[in-house]
Design an enzyme around this catalytic site. Structure first.
Site, PDB file in Angstrom:
ATOM      1  N   SER A 269       0.957  -1.349   0.077  1.00  9.42           N
ATOM      2  CA  SER A 269       0.152   0.093  -0.069  1.00  9.42           C
ATOM      3  C   SER A 269       0.762   1.212   0.077  1.00  9.42           C
ATOM      4  O   SER A 269       1.980   1.205   0.241  1.00  9.42           O
ATOM      5  CB  SER A 269      -0.940  -0.006   1.395  1.00  9.42           C
ATOM      6  OG  SER A 269      -0.129   0.473   2.394  1.00  9.42           O
ATOM      7  N   ASP A 270       0.209   2.507  -0.209  1.00  9.89           N
ATOM      8  CA  ASP A 270       1.251   3.555   0.114  1.00  9.89           C
ATOM      9  C   ASP A 270       0.905   3.978   1.366  1.00  9.89           C
ATOM     10  O   ASP A 270      -0.089   3.348   2.299  1.00  9.89           O
ATOM     11  CB  ASP A 270       0.625   4.789  -0.839  1.00  9.89           C
ATOM     12  CG  ASP A 270       1.620   5.633  -1.249  1.00  9.89           C
ATOM     13  OD1 ASP A 270       2.462   5.803  -0.312  1.00  9.89           O
ATOM     14  OD2 ASP A 270       1.577   6.347  -2.105  1.00  9.89           O
ATOM     15  N   TRP A 271       1.382   5.069   1.811  1.00 15.20           N
ATOM     16  CA  TRP A 271       1.313   5.666   3.268  1.00 15.20           C
ATOM     17  C   TRP A 271       0.077   5.591   4.001  1.00 15.20           C
ATOM     18  O   TRP A 271      -0.833   6.384   3.332  1.00 15.20           O
ATOM     19  CB  TRP A 271       2.171   6.907   3.139  1.00 15.20           C
ATOM     20  CG  TRP A 271       2.467   7.617   4.556  1.00 15.20           C
ATOM     21  CD1 TRP A 271       1.861   8.210   5.423  1.00 15.20           C
ATOM     22  CD2 TRP A 271       3.773   7.313   5.367  1.00 15.20           C
ATOM     23  NE1 TRP A 271       2.451   8.582   6.694  1.00 15.20           N
ATOM     24  CE2 TRP A 271       3.470   7.987   6.280  1.00 15.20           C
ATOM     25  CE3 TRP A 271       4.990   6.627   4.952  1.00 15.20           C
ATOM     26  CZ2 TRP A 271       4.688   8.119   7.437  1.00 15.20           C
ATOM     27  CZ3 TRP A 271       5.851   6.729   6.035  1.00 15.20           C
ATOM     28  CH2 TRP A 271       5.791   7.389   6.994  1.00 15.20           C
TER      29      TRP A 271
ATOM     30  N   ASP B 285      -2.438   4.239   3.758  1.00 21.11           N
ATOM     31  CA  ASP B 285      -3.620   3.901   3.006  1.00 21.11           C
ATOM     32  C   ASP B 285      -4.645   3.043   3.265  1.00 21.11           C
ATOM     33  O   ASP B 285      -5.902   3.141   2.905  1.00 21.11           O
ATOM     34  CB  ASP B 285      -3.155   3.960   1.725  1.00 21.11           C
ATOM     35  CG  ASP B 285      -2.953   5.291   0.846  1.00 21.11           C
ATOM     36  OD1 ASP B 285      -3.880   6.063   0.959  1.00 21.11           O
ATOM     37  OD2 ASP B 285      -1.990   5.209   0.203  1.00 21.11           O
TER      38      ASP B 285
END
Ligand code: BGC
Length: 750
Positions: A298-300, A302
């Site tokens: 995932s991104d930060w 998310d």
């Protein structure tokens, strides 16, 4: 077994081949260990802090926190660095301490460390910083992209880190977007070619056995992140299926074909669906259809954002289930104590069968195999001091060469090469600070902290003064800053600037942007701020030859200062050696060969792309409402002229025969020129509105003075397909028009 591996690997710089025994170990993991493998935390979560909870400087690991994260919660991955650029010795200590939990048997699976080494290993002191990706794209030279990848991989490994969150493969189609500089530009073919080259450079020849000179790449950000309608970071995008397939997906598909081992998911939403729950794209397209073998991170924060921001999940537990079941294998949680909540809730979800054990095993297997591929199970990790080419002169030369091939000449009425028989003035807000040349993701996230600047690297004025001494006058005139995240500027010593204008004939005026990315880089207008334009106008008013040097991550509108300029040069964000390269180009010592990787807009309200349908070119009144950018995609001048002659092509072809096109490229000048030969093709008629033209091939060729090079391209039916109303890729026979340089032709496919 582990001892045997130790001896096999001792002293070697290459990774060991994984044994059968190791490969089956993953099935023996406990449920907690499996969940832990899917959890990624940031370094701050395990670093020592002060009484206010701020990470201590210099950064030191907190052994209790680390033990809790790795041994109790069995966290499988760590990322990033705080607001620092560390020395290699510090990296060695951090990464070895983390790895020792595995070698000492306290954890069964080693921890995978990841970092954003997006234009060189930008969080390690003394590393080689290249131009940012947008500049790399402007070289139109995949071999340089591969070399950038190779060197960055080497220096990332030399910092003890095996995983790079790069490259960005998002299409740079909205110049307002703060991360335009992280992209490879607006065209899916250019992005695909350059992106695949970077990935091969990062990972080496065998993506399933990545040696210790290479790193895992990470395709970002799957998919559609860059298309936010407002241009603001992480805001909604709407992408019809046709354009998702034709424009946004191809760079990722070609990256998968090039062997990319990991992918990071889009933080935003497309068509009302957050990237992190888009099962159709992550599971079906990427994993099932394209057979992507690696894992998705995932991104930060998310997973949490599905609940807190996007509001598709009523609570965190549901959010985790949604993302995980959509095919995201690892959560960049990444803070503490959030990661503990993550591990606990995920355990519950598996126990309640909201996440099946098959799905958990799939994720763990993907992560585990990737760790194997990059040699993490080797007890003996590479000794960092063995990487003697770190920051070497060869690496710096490659970074400078990239800047030389990237910087793009947009206008020249004869002002360049710079006349240096008299004094000249270097001025403007971007003239005297290295951080402007590097942009964000340089030493710190936003790139504004000057304290970690690479020693010995020059600002623009320093590079000029070194070459020209007292011939080069300097006056900044204006400085840029941010106030509450908004770009601002203020005049500084304006009298000095005005006085020095009177002492010179020529002014090198360096304008541009404050380094920024993500949310802090949001802007409300593409216009370059009026005070920067005023600096130029003051010089024009005194009838000076003005060379506008743009140091900008995205094309800012400069319409009002284009006509009176003597020359205009786009530097993008050229990195630590950008100033030296710029001086060599402006002085005429080296020739320009960079070409725009995007359409440079002229007006704020009309963002245009070169591959527009023909309706965009219709106009009732002059050029009103017709395609009218400041400079077109693929544009860039040289010293000296190139012409195109003898365009040859088949005239009639059957569907399956390859189409061959040749052209002579003639260097009419008395100096060597590197020309990017570009082939564009447009479908004359199609069942859905065709693009007027699309880039199908390009080749950068070196042509000695006065000589001619023949260039040959071959096109296949697949290159001419488009996505029809039913969402399928189809080829429709008929006439295709094409152009190379000034020459045009057409071919009939029966
Ligand atoms: C960015 C990613 C980056 C990650 C880790 C996020 O905010 O969107 O591109 O890789 O942070 O630093």
């Amino acid at each position: 077994m582990k001892k045997l591996l130790f001896f096999l690997c001792l002293g070697a710089l290459t990774s060991c081949v994984v044994t059968k025994e190791q490969a089956t170990e993953r099935t023996n993991l406990t449920l907690e260990e499996k969940v832990g493998q899917t959890c990624q935390i940031t370094l701050d979560a395990v670093a020592q802090t002060d009484a206010q909870g701020r990470t201590l400087v210099p950064l030191k690991l907190d052994t209790n926190k680390l033990t809790e994260a790795l041994v109790k919660y069995k966290v499988g991955s760590i990322l990033n660095v705080s607001w620092h650029t560390l020395t290699r010795a510090q990296w060695q200590e951090i990464t070895q301490t983390i790895h020792s939990y595995y070698t000492s048997g306290r954890i069964k699976v080693p921890v995978l460390y990841g970092i954003d080494a997006i234009h060189g290993v930008n969080y390690t002191q003394g590393a080689t910083l290249f131009p940012q990706e947008i500049g790399l794209a402007a070289t139109w030279n995949p071999s340089l992209a591969a070399e950038f990848g190779r060197i960055t991989a080497y220096e990332t490994r030399a910092s003890g880190i095996p995983w790079n969150f790069s490259p960005v493969l998002d299409l740079g189609r909205n110049p307002l977007w703060s991360r335009t500089f992280e992209t490879l530009g607006e065209d899916p073919y250019l992005v695909s070619q350059m992106g695949a080259a970077i990935i091969k450079g990062y990972q080496g020849t065998n993506p399933r056995v990545i040696d210790s000179l290479h790193v895992l790449s990470c395709m970002k950000h799957f998919v559609g992140y860059s298309a936010a309608a407002s241009g603001r970071d992480r805001t909604p995008a709407w992408i019809p299926d046709k354009y998702m397939k034709e424009l946004y997906l191809p760079s990722f598909k070609s990256a998968v074909q090039a062997g990319a081992q990991t992918v990071m998911i889009n933080s935003g939403t497309v068509n009302g669906i957050p990237g992190h729950v888009n099962k159709s794209l992550i599971q079906y397209t990427l994993k099932d259809e394209w057979k992507f073998p690696g894992f998705a991170v995932s991104d930060w924060e998310d997973f949490n954002m599905l609940h807190t921001v996007h509001r598709v999940a009523p609570n965190l537990k549901t959010a985790y289930e949604q993302a995980f079941n959509a095919g995201v294998d690892m959560s960049m949680v990444p803070l503490s104590p959030d990661y503990k909540t993550y591990c606990e809730l995920m355990l519950q979800s598996v126990n309640e069968a909201n996440i099946t054990s098959a799905r958990l095993d799939d994720a763990v297997n993907r992560i585990y195999r990737t760790k194997e591929a990059v040699g993490l199970f080797d007890l003996h990790q590479p000794v960092l001091s063995n990487y003697t080419a770190f920051g070497s002169s060869q690496h710096k030369a490659a970074a400078k060469q990239t800047a030389l091939e990237s910087i793009t000449l947009l206008k020249n009425n004869g002002t360049l090469p710079l006349k240096t028989n008299t004094k000249f003035l270097v001025a403007g807000p971007c003239s005297d600070n290295l951080v402007y040349l590097n942009g964000a993701w340089s030493h710190t996230w936003q790139g504004m902290d000057t304290s970690f600047n690479t020693k010995g690297c020059k600002t623009i004025v320093q590079a000029f003064q070194e070459k020209y001494g007292v011939q080069c006058l300097f006056s900044k005139g204006l400085e840029l800053y941010k106030d509450k995240e908004v770009e601002q500027s203020r005049f500084v010593s304006l009298e000095d600037y005005i006085k020095k204008l009177d002492e010179v004939e020529t002014v090198v005026l360096c304008l541009g942007e404050v380094p920024a990315t993500e949310k802090p880089g949001d802007i409300r207008s593409l216009h370059l701020d009026s005070k920067q334009l005023e600096l130029a106008k003051m010089a024009y008013a005194k009838h000076k030859n003005v060379i506008i040097v743009l140091v900008e991550g995205r094309p800012r509108i400069i319409r009002d200062i284009v006509d009176p300029a003597g020359a205009i040069v786009q530097c993008y964000l050229p990195g630590d050696y950008g100033a030296e390269a710029l001086v060599e180009l402006l002085s005429g010592e080296k020739n320009f060969s960079g070409k725009l990787p995007y359409t440079y807009p002229k007006y704020d309200g009309v963002i245009e792309y070169y591959d527009r349908p023909r309706s965009v070119d219709r106009s009732n009144v002059g050029d009103f409402a017709a395609f009218n950018p400041e400079w077109p995609f693929g544009f860039g001048l040289h010293y000296g002229e190139v012409s195109y002659e003898h365009l040859k092509s088949n005239e009639v072809l059957s569907e399956n025969s390859p189409w061959e096109i040749t052209v002579d490229v003639i260097n009419q000048s008395n100096r060597e020129i590197d020309e990017v030969v570009q082939l564009y093709v447009g479908d004359e008629f199609a069942s859905m509105v065709p693009a007027g033209e699309q880039l199908k091939r390009f080749l950068k060729v070196k042509i000695p003075a006065g000589q001619t090079k023949e260039v040959r391209f071959v096109i296949n039916k697949e290159d001419l397909m488009f996505v029809n109303e039913a969402g399928e890729w189809v080829f429709e026979p008929g006439t295709f028009n094409f152009s190379i340089g000034t020459k045009t032709g057409s071919v009939l496919f029966r």
